[in-house]
Each structure stands twice: as structure tokens, then as C-alpha cells.
Motif scaffolding. Structure first.
Motif, PDB file in Angstrom:
ATOM      1  N   ILE A   1      -3.658   0.489  -3.139  1.00 52.36           N
ATOM      2  CA  ILE A   1      -4.614   0.267  -2.061  1.00 52.36           C
ATOM      3  C   ILE A   1      -4.668  -1.229  -1.726  1.00 52.36           C
ATOM      4  CG2 ILE A   1      -7.070   0.442  -1.412  1.00 52.36           C
ATOM      5  CD1 ILE A   1      -5.877   3.181  -1.850  1.00 52.36           C
TER       6      ILE A   1
ATOM      7  N   PRO B   1       0.838  -1.208   0.000  1.00 53.46           N
ATOM      8  CA  PRO B   1       0.000   0.000   0.000  1.00 53.46           C
ATOM      9  C   PRO B   1       0.871   1.255   0.000  1.00 53.46           C
ATOM     10  CG  PRO B   1      -0.791  -1.575   1.627  1.00 53.46           C
ATOM     11  CD  PRO B   1       0.500  -2.123   1.093  1.00 53.46           C
ATOM     12  N   SER B   2       0.491   2.218  -0.792  1.00 50.19           N
ATOM     13  CA  SER B   2       1.299   3.435  -0.903  1.00 50.19           C
ATOM     14  C   SER B   2       1.046   4.340   0.297  1.00 50.19           C
ATOM     15  CB  SER B   2       0.960   4.163  -2.201  1.00 50.19           C
ATOM     16  OG  SER B   2      -0.424   4.409  -2.277  1.00 50.19           O
TER      17      SER B   2
ATOM     18  N   PHE C   1      -2.141   5.704  -6.558  1.00 47.63           N
ATOM     19  CA  PHE C   1      -2.018   5.099  -5.223  1.00 47.63           C
ATOM     20  C   PHE C   1      -2.056   3.574  -5.372  1.00 47.63           C
ATOM     21  CE2 PHE C   1      -3.851   9.244  -4.485  1.00 47.63           C
ATOM     22  CZ  PHE C   1      -3.192   9.704  -3.360  1.00 47.63           C
TER      23      PHE C   1
ATOM     24  N   PRO D   1      -0.435   7.493   2.101  1.00 48.71           N
ATOM     25  CA  PRO D   1      -1.776   8.017   1.821  1.00 48.71           C
ATOM     26  C   PRO D   1      -1.782   9.352   1.091  1.00 48.71           C
ATOM     27  CG  PRO D   1      -1.292   8.164   4.163  1.00 48.71           C
ATOM     28  CD  PRO D   1      -0.144   7.424   3.535  1.00 48.71           C
TER      29      PRO D   1
ATOM     30  N   LYS E   1      -6.848   6.851   4.082  1.00 48.08           N
ATOM     31  CA  LYS E   1      -6.052   5.643   4.321  1.00 48.08           C
ATOM     32  C   LYS E   1      -5.874   4.900   3.013  1.00 48.08           C
ATOM     33  CE  LYS E   1     -10.381   3.596   5.814  1.00 48.08           C
ATOM     34  NZ  LYS E   1     -11.176   3.080   6.932  1.00 48.08           N
ATOM     35  N   THR E   2      -4.916   4.008   2.978  1.00 47.68           N
ATOM     36  CA  THR E   2      -4.707   3.199   1.773  1.00 47.68           C
ATOM     37  C   THR E   2      -4.852   1.707   2.060  1.00 47.68           C
ATOM     38  OG1 THR E   2      -2.321   3.337   2.128  1.00 47.68           O
ATOM     39  CG2 THR E   2      -3.272   4.880   0.547  1.00 47.68           C
TER      40      THR E   2
END
Ligand SMILES: [Cu+2]
Length: 289
Positions: free
Chosen positions: A286, A164-165, A284, A167, A180-181
Motif C-alpha cells: 500500500i 503498490p500491489s 498487499f 488491488p 485501492k492500494t
């Protein structure tokens, strides 16, 4: 949900003939085009296929090509000609590199006689591309199909990060921050988005294709597609009331209603308009878990 738009084909007969000759010659010279015609794989998360979508690519010079999509009612050989305009377009075409490193949101021309959508696209060598055709045939509802453009040259072994990147991401002068991611899988939920400029909520955002922002999620495993739009959060908009979906109002504080996402990793691209009508895209990664 949404989808896309319109088109025009123009030019003299002489030019068309010349182009056909040029394209024909080029395609014979290039063996890496892939199958002449593909039947699309249904790709809209939560939907079901109600039409047949066909794709082919006409090679131009170098790695340039014209991508073609034509769609049919199931069991019919007569192309669909009547599309609803969704988010200001009759078609939204999304083209993603196989390592999820590039994202293009395009609006092919539409030939209202043949029912064929056409989009020029230049790929990079050593990559496959996933092409999504997002349309709303009249009376049928949103349909999204995926196709694969084969690589010119061996496919790069580069693998995308599935972590996950962070945020927040930078897009031009803007800081694009998600709440959030990492999301709960299989659970509809809301997700806040904030766009800041110089440490303050951005004041110069514009609407893009009828929405304050566009979110395209692609599941990195199933390649399922989700395209959704946030509304501007209450207190930050000229909407008529807090319960009203404010798709066309624009503001730096937004809220996205995310549908239940199956567990997995998703690449997400958020697009919005900044000052001077400029389009920005923030990527992003996720996790839904
Ligand atoms: Cu959109």
C-alpha cells in the motif's frame, strides 16, 4: 484495535531439566543469536509507550528457537501478570521477515507466574526478522513493541518491491479485492474489501479471532505497526443496524476504517477464515501519499 492471549507451560521437571540442558548447549554453540536481551522499540502507530517490553530468544536445534517476551511497568522489575484479552488472546505476536516476504501471526503461551510469553519459531537463514508483541496490559491499553532477531548467515541483499500491489490477490479459492492500494496520507478514510469465490461474493467465510478479518500494516521505513479490523458492510450482515459496528458478523463485503497513515509504503497482510475454518492470508503493498 486489538491484541492477544494465554498460555500454559507443562511437562515434568525431568523434561524441563533435559530441555534446559539441550537449549543451553545449543545456545553456546551458536553465536548468531544476537544480544541476550533486547528492550523493545515502541511500534504502535499513534500510541505511546507506557511499559517496558523485553525480548530474548532461546536457540533450539538448527534455526529453531523459542521467543520470549516479558513486560514491566516503567521503573519496575516486577513483571506484568495481568493482561486483558483482546481479540480472544492475551498476546498477538507478529513475526515478519526483513524483506516482508513472510508474515506469521502467533499466540504465545503465557506463564502466569513469571509473566513470560513463549513462542516457538523457526527462521530461515540469511534473514533478520522483526518481532512485534501486541498486548493490552490491564488498565494500560494497547501496547506494541518491536524487536529484531538477527540473521543466521549474511543478510540477503534481496530488496522488497515498494510499488503498490494490484488491488486484488488470490488466497486459496478466494479473490481478495481492496478498493485501492494507493491511499491519501495523513487522512482517516474508509477502504472497502471484497472476498469473492468463483466470481461470486464468498458465502462460507468465518470469523477469525472475533473479527471478520484482520489487517496488519507495517510501514516499510519506520516499521510502525497498525492492526485493525473491518466491519461487514450494511445489507450483508445480520448486524442490528447500519450504524452498529459489526465486528463479529461475517460477510464477503467489508469496510475498514483506516487511521491517518503517515506518507510511506506499507506492507499489509489481510487474514480471514474461509470454508472448513481454514485461515487465509493475502499480502498487499500500500502506498500512502
Ligand atoms: Cu486482529
Amino acid at each position: 484495535m486489538e491484541s492477544p492471549t494465554r498460555a500454559r507451560l507443562s511437562g515434568t521437571i525431568a523434561a524441563a531439566v533435559a530441555a534446559l540442558i539441550a537449549v543451553g548447549g545449543a545456545s553456546f554453540a551458536r553465536a548468531s543469536v544476537g544480544p541476550a536481551e533486547q528492550i523493545g522499540t515502541f511500534a504502535l502507530l499513534g500510541g505511546s509507550p507506557k511499559i517496558v517490553s523485553k525480548f530474548w530468544a532461546v536457540m533450539g536445534g538448527g534455526l529453531a528457537s523459542t521467543l520470549k517476551v516479558r513486560q514491566f511497568p516503567i521503573g519496575s522489575t516486577t513483571a506484568i501478570l495481568n493482561y486483558d484479552v483482546e481479540m480472544q488472546r492475551t498476546i498477538h505476536m507478529v513475526v515478519i521477515r526483513d524483506d516482508f516476504a513472510t508474515f506469521a501471526h502467533l499466540h504465545p503461551d503465557f506463564n502466569t507466574t513469571t509473566g513470560t510469553f513463549s513462542q516457538s519459531f523457526t527462521k530461515q537463514a540469511n534473514h533478520r526478522y522483526y518481532v512485534y508483541a501486541d498486548t493490552t496490559p490491564h488498565g494500560i491499553g494497547q501496547q506494541v513493541f518491536r524487536f529484531t532477531m538477527e540473521s543466521d548467515g549474511p543478510v540477503s541483499a534481496m530488496k522488497p518491491s515498494l510499488v503498490p500491489s494490484a488491488p486484488s490477490a488470490t488466497a486459496g479459492p478466494y479473490t481478495v479485492a481492496l478498493e485501492k492500494t494507493t491511499l491519501a496520507a495523513n487522512t482517516p478514510q474508509s477502504l472497502d474489501l471484497t472476498v469473492d469465490e468463483n466470481g461470486q461474493p464468498a458465502h462460507d467465510l468465518g470469523s477469525y479471532l472475533g473479527a471478520p478479518a484482520h489487517f496488519v500494516f507495517i510501514n516499510t521505513s519506520s516499521l510502525a505497526y497498525v492492526h485493525i479490523h473491518p466491519m461487514v458492510r450494511n445489507g450483508n450482515t445480520n448486524a442490528k443496524g447500519p450504524m452498529k459496528m459489526n465486528m463479529t458478523g461475517v460477510g464477503p463485503l467489508m469496510e475498514l476504517h483506516v487511521p491517518a497513515l503517515p506518507a510511506g509504503t506499507y506492507k499489509l497482510w489481510i487474514q480471514f477464515r474461509g470454508g472448513s475454518y481454514k485461515l487465509y492470508t493475502a499480502p498487499f503493498t500500500i502506498a500512502a501519499q
